[in-house]
Design a protein around this motif. Structure first.
Motif, mmCIF file in Angstrom:
data_model
loop_
_atom_site.group_PDB
_atom_site.id
_atom_site.type_symbol
_atom_site.label_atom_id
_atom_site.label_comp_id
_atom_site.label_asym_id
_atom_site.label_seq_id
_atom_site.Cartn_x
_atom_site.Cartn_y
_atom_site.Cartn_z
ATOM 1 N N PHE A 89 0.839 -1.203 0.000
ATOM 2 C CA PHE A 89 0.000 0.000 0.000
ATOM 3 C C PHE A 89 0.873 1.252 0.000
ATOM 4 O O PHE A 89 1.963 1.273 0.562
ATOM 5 N N VAL A 108 6.144 0.105 7.492
ATOM 6 C CA VAL A 108 5.876 1.089 6.443
ATOM 7 C C VAL A 108 7.053 2.055 6.436
ATOM 8 O O VAL A 108 7.525 2.464 7.502
ATOM 9 N N GLY A 120 4.168 -1.205 3.189
ATOM 10 C CA GLY A 120 3.677 0.061 2.661
ATOM 11 C C GLY A 120 4.746 1.123 2.618
ATOM 12 O O GLY A 120 5.814 0.987 3.224
#
Length: 358
Positions: free
Chosen positions: A56, A265, A300
């Protein structure tokens, strides 16, 4: 009975705000927007649970100040999101609240007219309207939760939430996160310390009880069940990046030791790019390369991006503002954004499914 000589001595006024329920009633969630929020949240949970192989990407302006340019950006991003949807899940970065080290423009909610009139009531309504439009375009939205009361006004339109480096250590924000309906990314501290983010994930995963605001605008005891979807956001700190293989491995090991799923992330901006937006593509490229070489924890990335590159000061004459250019942190421009995302999708298209299968 008040005691004016000792009570609220530094308060100039208490201006009324509409209740969350009143604002939601005046700008209700459309069926399409609700479907986008539900799908966005579920997709993100599936990525964090390793049920969806995609990476993502939270991408968009450092902050929203011009809703016209913001929606222009959103429409461009939606077309790009559809193009790469087999490999990347694009979440539009929609930040309305800006923490300040000392003073400065605190964001679209606090001062929507950028003139120090501080019409928070107007700003909140405009923020909700903007989020409705972004979701109706078909994009899930991500934001930073700064004011603990704000989620009551627009939390139903958010798919992903960040807790910033300055607030990850805050008990208030950990408690709030335990009740948020979205996955929550906790950034490491401004000094680069990842332990506070790991502690925040652990804290937010547990039930809490605290003072808050209900939808009728009443102070209430908020009782939460805990948020199972906390994860770490590496943003660099202490004057150095922390997206390199050694730093990522150290973060993974610390999360495993804390009995957490090592979901990482990487923020391509802030200290990871030494606050030079033009270096964000290099960070993104490094992350993609690590995944291609076998990394399994990176789920991500974050990118500060706008229509135009760089940033600008807020002029006295707002008509002189450059269209599509950040008034807070510098961003990469749209052409660079497209290249970063398309290149990542091309290089990861055949790798991510194998990573999940492995």
């Amino acid at each position: 009975m008040t005691t004016p000589d000792i009570d609220n001595i530094n308060i100039a006024a208490f201006d009324p705000m509409p209740t969350p329920a009143a604002m939601l009633a005046s700008q209700p969630l459309s069926e399409k927007a609700a479907a986008v929020v539900r799908q966005g949240r579920q997709d993100l949970k599936n990525i964090l649970d390793r049920k969806d192989h995609r990476l993502f990407v939270v991408v968009g302006p450092c902050s929203i100040h011009d809703p016209v340019a913001g929606l222009d950006y959103a429409r461009r991003l939606k077309a790009l999101a559809d193009e790469v949807s087999d490999t990347l899940l694009l979440v539009m970065r929609v930040y309305f609240e800006k923490p300040r080290t000392t003073v400065g423009w605190k964001g679209y909610i606090n001062d929507p007219f950028m003139d120090d009139s501080f019409r928070v009531d107007v700003g909140m309504a405009k923020a909700r309207e903007f989020l409705l439009q972004v979701n109706e375009i078909g994009l899930p939205a991500g934001t930073e939760a700064l004011d603990p009361n704000s989620p009551q006004y627009y939390g139903d339109l958010i798919s992903w939430t960040a807790i910033g480096a300055r607030t990850t250590e805050s008990q208030t924000h950990r408690e709030m996160s335990s009740g948020l309906s979205t996955p929550v990314g906790f950034k490491n501290g401004t000094d680069g310390n990842t332990e506070i983010a790991i502690n925040a994930i652990l804290s937010a995963s547990k039930p809490h009880s605290f003072l808050g605001l209900n939808d009728q605008g009443q102070v209430a005891i908020v009782r939460t069940t805990g948020n199972a979807y906390g994860h770490i956001v590496l943003r660099g700190g202490g004057g150095r990046p922390n997206y390199d293989t050694v730093s990522v491995s150290v973060a993974e090991q610390a999360m495993v030791k804390a009995k957490l799923i090592p979901n990482v992330v990487v923020d391509c901006s802030h200290a990871n790019s030494l606050k030079k937006p033009e270096l964000q593509p290099l960070v993104m490229s490094d992350v993609v390369n690590q995944i291609r070489l076998g990394n399994k924890s990176m789920v991500g990335v974050m990118i500060e991006s706008n229509i135009e590159a760089g940033n600008q000061s807020i002029p006295a004459d707002l008509s002189q503002l450059k269209y599509g250019c950040s008034v807070t942190d510098g961003c990469v421009d749209w052409a660079t954004t497209e290249k970063m995302i398309r290149d990542a999708a091309t290089l990861l298209r055949d790798v991510l499914p194998e990573r999940q299968a492995g």
